[in-house]
Design a protein around this motif. Structure first.
Motif, PDB file in Angstrom:
ATOM      1  N   LYS A  81       0.832  -1.200   0.000  1.00 53.89           N
ATOM      2  CA  LYS A  81       0.000   0.000   0.000  1.00 53.89           C
ATOM      3  C   LYS A  81       0.870   1.254   0.000  1.00 53.89           C
ATOM      4  O   LYS A  81       0.578   2.217  -0.691  1.00 53.89           O
ATOM      5  N   LYS A  95       3.845   1.506  -1.244  1.00 48.76           N
ATOM      6  CA  LYS A  95       4.373   1.589  -2.608  1.00 48.76           C
ATOM      7  C   LYS A  95       3.307   2.163  -3.549  1.00 48.76           C
ATOM      8  O   LYS A  95       3.604   2.990  -4.410  1.00 48.76           O
ATOM      9  N   GLU A  96       2.071   1.738  -3.358  1.00 48.06           N
ATOM     10  CA  GLU A  96       0.963   2.248  -4.177  1.00 48.06           C
ATOM     11  C   GLU A  96       0.792   3.766  -3.962  1.00 48.06           C
ATOM     12  O   GLU A  96       0.580   4.508  -4.915  1.00 48.06           O
ATOM     13  N   TYR A  97       0.894   4.216  -2.722  1.00 49.62           N
ATOM     14  CA  TYR A  97       0.800   5.657  -2.438  1.00 49.62           C
ATOM     15  C   TYR A  97       1.905   6.419  -3.164  1.00 49.62           C
ATOM     16  O   TYR A  97       1.682   7.493  -3.684  1.00 49.62           O
ATOM     17  N   GLU A 103       3.231   5.827  -5.893  1.00 39.86           N
ATOM     18  CA  GLU A 103       2.968   5.884  -7.329  1.00 39.86           C
ATOM     19  C   GLU A 103       1.676   6.629  -7.671  1.00 39.86           C
ATOM     20  O   GLU A 103       1.372   6.833  -8.840  1.00 39.86           O
ATOM     21  N   ASN A 104       0.919   7.040  -6.663  1.00 40.15           N
ATOM     22  CA  ASN A 104      -0.373   7.692  -6.860  1.00 40.15           C
ATOM     23  C   ASN A 104      -0.197   9.213  -6.958  1.00 40.15           C
ATOM     24  O   ASN A 104       0.381   9.826  -6.058  1.00 40.15           O
TER      25      ASN A 104
END
Length: 109
Positions: free
Chosen positions: A40, A42-44, A46-47
């Motif tokens: 999560k 890592k997802e942040y 890239e967001n």
């Protein structure tokens, strides 16, 4: 932006002194809640919603000196800085709580 690993105490000190917003994830890679929230984070990174942050990760098993310098007592812990000043800390693995903390940092709360 990718999540960059911090590999030394000097690198950590340079990063927290940097201008802008910084998010640092202190992780113990064997700890289940760290394993759960790492994707999560890592997802942040890239967001575009979180584009104002620079994202970093510290393995507190490999970088014990950084963990001690930063005052981390358990993992996962997240520290948030702006222009060299620590603004907030979140300890835990709740996605909504982490997002609220990040939002509060950007909103100046």
């Amino acid at each position: 932006m990718p999540v960059t690993a911090i590999k030394s105490e000097q690198q950590y000190k340079d990063i927290i002194a940097d201008q802008g917003y910084t998010a640092i994830f202190f992780v113990a890679p064997w700890e289940e809640s760290c394993k759960g929230i790492a994707p999560k984070f890592k997802e942040y990174a890239e967001n575009p919603r979180w584009k104002d942050f620079k994202f970093y990760r510290v393995d507190i098993c490999e970088q014990q000196d950084v963990g001690m310098t930063s005052g981390v007592k358990m993992a996962p812990t997240f520290h948030f800085y702006k222009d060299g000043a620590k603004l907030k800390e979140y300890v835990g693995s709740s996605y909504p709580a982490l997002e609220r903390t990040m939002g509060a940092v950007l909103a100046g709360h």
